[in-house]
Structure formats: C-alpha cells, structure tokens
Write a protein that holds these residues in place. Structure first.
Motif, PDB file in Angstrom:
ATOM      1  N   ALA A 174      -2.197  -2.814  -5.502  1.00 52.59           N
ATOM      2  CA  ALA A 174      -3.125  -3.427  -4.561  1.00 52.59           C
ATOM      3  C   ALA A 174      -4.616  -3.202  -5.117  1.00 52.59           C
ATOM      4  O   ALA A 174      -4.709  -2.286  -6.023  1.00 52.59           O
ATOM      5  CB  ALA A 174      -3.081  -2.616  -3.450  1.00 52.59           C
TER       6      ALA A 174
ATOM      7  N   GLY B  79       1.332  -3.408  -4.158  1.00 56.63           N
ATOM      8  CA  GLY B  79       0.419  -4.523  -3.739  1.00 56.63           C
ATOM      9  C   GLY B  79       1.247  -5.757  -3.884  1.00 56.63           C
ATOM     10  O   GLY B  79       2.611  -5.594  -4.061  1.00 56.63           O
TER      11      GLY B  79
ATOM     12  N   THR C 231      -5.286  -7.471  -2.425  1.00 53.93           N
ATOM     13  CA  THR C 231      -3.821  -6.994  -2.384  1.00 53.93           C
ATOM     14  C   THR C 231      -2.843  -7.912  -2.023  1.00 53.93           C
ATOM     15  O   THR C 231      -1.655  -7.759  -2.620  1.00 53.93           O
ATOM     16  CB  THR C 231      -4.072  -5.943  -1.252  1.00 53.93           C
TER      17      THR C 231
ATOM     18  N   ARG D 133       0.826  -1.304  -0.078  1.00 53.81           N
ATOM     19  CA  ARG D 133      -0.105  -0.147   0.028  1.00 53.81           C
ATOM     20  C   ARG D 133       0.746   1.245  -0.008  1.00 53.81           C
ATOM     21  O   ARG D 133       0.340   2.181   0.555  1.00 53.81           O
ATOM     22  CB  ARG D 133      -0.963   0.023   1.164  1.00 53.81           C
TER      23      ARG D 133
ATOM     24  N   ASN E 276      -8.316  -4.221 -11.503  1.00 56.22           N
ATOM     25  CA  ASN E 276      -7.904  -4.792 -10.053  1.00 56.22           C
ATOM     26  C   ASN E 276      -8.641  -5.954  -9.529  1.00 56.22           C
ATOM     27  O   ASN E 276      -9.352  -5.683  -8.709  1.00 56.22           O
ATOM     28  CB  ASN E 276      -7.918  -3.587  -9.000  1.00 56.22           C
TER      29      ASN E 276
END
Length: 466
Positions: free
Chosen positions: A376, A398, A338, A318, A334
C-alpha cells in the motif's frame, strides 16, 4: 403548390415529433446515467405522486437496457478471450476489461439485493397504510349513513356510499340530488375527506402492484447477474492461465534491463561515508512470518502453470506487514496509489512490483535479501538505510503493480555467508533485487536446490508457511 406546402409541413412535423421523442429519451437517459444507485433506492419504495411513479417506470426501462448491454459485454468478452493469441498486451487489455465487468456486475448484484430488501419492507408498510385508510373511509361512511338513516323518517331519503360512486339512472339522480341538498357542511367535509383518502388509497394500491412486479423482476435479474458473475469469473481463470504462461517472458524482459541507478538513487541505501561494521546485526532462530494470510500461489510455479519466483499471500487491503528479523532497508519506494494494480501494470521497481521494499538480514550466520512487493502507499513506515527490528511495521498490503487483487508477494535470496557491508556495497552498485539470479524462467536455474548462494529460496519454507 399548396399541396406541396402541406406535404412539406407534414414532413417537418413528423421529423420534429421523432426528434423530440429521441431528445426526450436522451434527456431521461442523461438524468439516470451515473445515478443508477440513487434511482434504484428511490424506486424501491412507494411513490407519493403519479408523476414520480411515471419516472420510476422510465428508469425501469433505462435500467433494463443497461442490463442487456452488460449481458452483451459478457458474451463479447467470452468470444474475445476464445480468439486471443499469446500477445501479452492483448491479454492484459482483456484482463482489465474483465476486472471492470466484475466490478460492474458485483455492484449491480449489491444494488439488486438492497432493492429487494427495501421493496419487501415497503410493501409491508403499504399494506398497513392501505388498511388504515380503509378503516378511516369505512368510519366516515358509517357516520354519514347513520346521519342519513336518522333523517329518513323526516325527509324520506336514504344516502349511502352511492353518493360518491355515481347515480344509477335519472330518477335515482333526482332523489340523490334532493338528499344531497340536505347534507350539512360537516357531511360535505367528510365526503371530501373520503374522496381524498380514496384517491390516496388507489395510488398506494397501484404502487403496491408496481412494487410486487418490481420485486419479482429484480429477483430474476439478480439470479441472471449472479450467473453472469460466475461466467466472468470462469473467463478470468482462462485469461489468467493464458497470461501466466506469458508472464515469465514479460518479467524477464522488463526486469533484466539494466536500470539507470541515478533514477532510483533516493530510494536506495547509501553508506558511502559509513564506517565498516555500522550495519552488523544478527538474528537467531527462524525468520518470522511477515504477514498473516492464506497462500494463493506458491513458489516457483503458479497452480495452473507459469513461472512464479515468489510466494503470494492473499490478504485484504492494508493488512500489516512486519520485519521478519533484525535488518536494514536496502530499497523502499511507494510511488503509486494503494488499489491501482492490474495485470500488465509495469509501475514500481522492479517493474510491475508497485510499492516495494527490499531489506537485508543475517540469521544464524546466513545473509538474506528479503523482498516485499505490491504494498500500500499509505503507512509506508520505512526508508532506505533505516535499521529495523524483528516485528517492526514495514507497511501495509496493497494492490499495486502487476496484480490481480490484494496480496503480498514475498521473495527470498540466500546470500550465504556474505558480509552485510559487502552485500550493501553490491546492492548500491547494481540495484539488483535478483542478486544475479535472473527473472522469469531464467530464475528457475538459480534456485538453492540447484546451486549455491546467491540463490532463490522457497519463501514458504524460510518463513514457515508450510
């Protein structure tokens, strides 16, 4: 017949005892399994009852077995790695197993170190409690002895600590019984209290011995665990070296397959109805570093061999990733959590990139396609077709896709003087993150030091990491 029945009964009883013992052992294991952290904490302090002290002894046996199993797994994995061939699936499975072992050992070390701190603290508290009880016992004994001494002239008895410790012989017992008959109700309460405090003190002394033994054992076990962790880390490097040599073939195989664009269309830029010039923009000067961190692998080779077409920037999970220049997002998706990455993971597009972004920019007349992999899932801040400004947040780092840990993988494709609209149209029709430069070892034939655009640049030079 009677004898046969006796033998049968004996055999049944023997079987029942063994089965009962095994069931009890299994019940204990089930009680501890999955709750090791809580039991380590619980048994790292003095227990208030002999029953709980017994439970802690049972947990100690269970935990020792777990440690032995872990050592066996480390040894087994070492043998497995030595025997591995170049099969990519077997290598990936071994790396996953190794990663799991590392987590288990690191958790064990953390638990041991927390236990050592707790035990040291509680031994100090026990010493204070034991001493306080001893002072209380001594004071109560002194009160009783003084009262007996005051009565000695009139009743001819002299009570001492032997009252609660037992008589030495029959005559002594008779004398003490006679004396005890004269003890008033207050004395009796004092003696009862002494007995209670003595019992409590004995348990605390016993717990102090247990904790001291546990402390030494935990220290020894922690040193073993640290050596195991070091051994597994060495195994990890051996595995990674083996895997890196095969990874280029894997990447080339996975990413060279022509994608069905309809399956990723919603994550791609679409300017079918946009007028020409809609995405004209430019940035002057160098591209900015998209993420701050240390370089864990340069382009175009890994430190110990194996093709690596991008730059890996090691960062914690992060960590913010920013747009290096003004531009437009060509692709953004995405789909995975993560911290879900592992060696051999093929999730994401291109395969193995996890959560990924590619953007287009133009800097001092040169057009670039910039890729960001292994991001992430949360705080994914852009979408396909969105214009971005230099320094704008794209998302966070991530550990997704084909990874060994948290990092940001950067790739830079130099498109020369290709117009922005032309580049967008080309990406729309091909969805090719490599822009015709290929993957794996094939990608090395298309670096900018060998051929002209479109070609692969060293991200560390473009972004100023070196």
């Amino acid at each position: 017949m009677k004898k046969w029945k006796q033998i049968t009964l004996a055999a049944f009883l023997c079987t029942w005892v063994v089965t009962s013992s095994q069931s009890t052992s299994a019940l204990r294991a089930n009680e501890f399994e999955g709750n090791e952290d809580a039991w380590v904490k619980r048994c790292s302090v003095a227990q208030s009852s002999s029953e709980m002290a017994t439970k802690c002894a049972q947990f100690k046996t269970y935990y020792a077995k777990q440690s032995t199993q872990l050592q066996n797994e480390v040894s087994s994995l070492k043998k497995q790695i030595s025997a591995l061939d170049d099969n990519i699936d077997k290598l990936a499975a071994a790396v996953k197993k190794q990663a799991s072992l590392v987590k288990t050992i690191e958790k064990k070390i953390a638990m041991n170190e927390a236990s050592i701190r707790l035990i040291n603290s509680d031994i100090k508290k026990l010493n204070e409690k034991i001493n306080a009880l001893q002072r209380s016992i001594d004071e109560r004994n002194a009160i009783i002895i003084k009262r007996m001494q005051d009565e000695q002239a009139t009743i001819g008895t002299n009570m001492s600590l032997e009252i609660i410790m037992g008589s030495q012989d029959l005559l002594d017992m008779i004398r003490k019984i006679d004396g005890l008959n004269r003890i008033n109700e207050q004395d009796q309460r004092e003696i009862d209290k002494i007995k209670e405090e003595k019992q409590e003190q004995n348990l605390q002394k016993s717990e102090k011995v247990r904790l001291k033994t546990a402390l030494e054992e935990t220290k020894r076990n922690n040193e073993k665990a640290k050596k195991e962790a070091e051994e597994v880390r060495k195994q990890k490097q051996v595995l990674l070296d083996k895997f890196r040599k095969q990874e280029e073939a894997l990447d080339e195989k996975m990413r060279s397959v022509k994608v069905d664009i309809s399956t990723i269309q919603e994550n791609m830029i679409n300017i079918t109805n946009a007028p020409n010039g809609s995405f004209n923009f430019t940035t002057s000067g160098k591209l900015a570093k998209p993420v701050n961190g240390s370089i864990s692998a340069n382009s175009f080779y890994y430190p110990n061999g194996g093709v690596h077409l991008g730059l890996d920037v090691a960062v914690s999970l992060r960590t913010p990733i920013y747009a290096p220049a003004n531009g437009v997002i060509l692709y953004a998706n995405n789909p995975v959590s993560t911290n879900s990455g592992y060696i051999g993971n093929t999730t994401g597009y291109p395969a193995g990139t996890g959560n990924s972004i590619q953007m287009l920019t133009r800097v001092d007349g040169t057009t670039y396609a910039l890729s960001f992999f292994h991001m992430a899932q949360e705080n994914f801040s852009v979408r396909a077709g969105q214009k971005v400004s230099k320094g704008q947040l794209l998302g966070l780092s991530g550990n997704t896709g084909n990874t060994t840990g948290p990092h940001c993988h950067l790739e830079v494709i130099n498109l020369g003087n290709m117009a922005i609209d032309t580049a967008i149209s080309r990406f729309q029709s091909t969805a090719d993150f490599a822009w015709g430069n290929g993957w794996g070892s094939a990608g090395l034939a298309n670096v900018c030091s060998v051929k002209g655009p479109p070609c692969r640049e060293h991200p560390e030079d473009v972004y100023g990491y070196r």
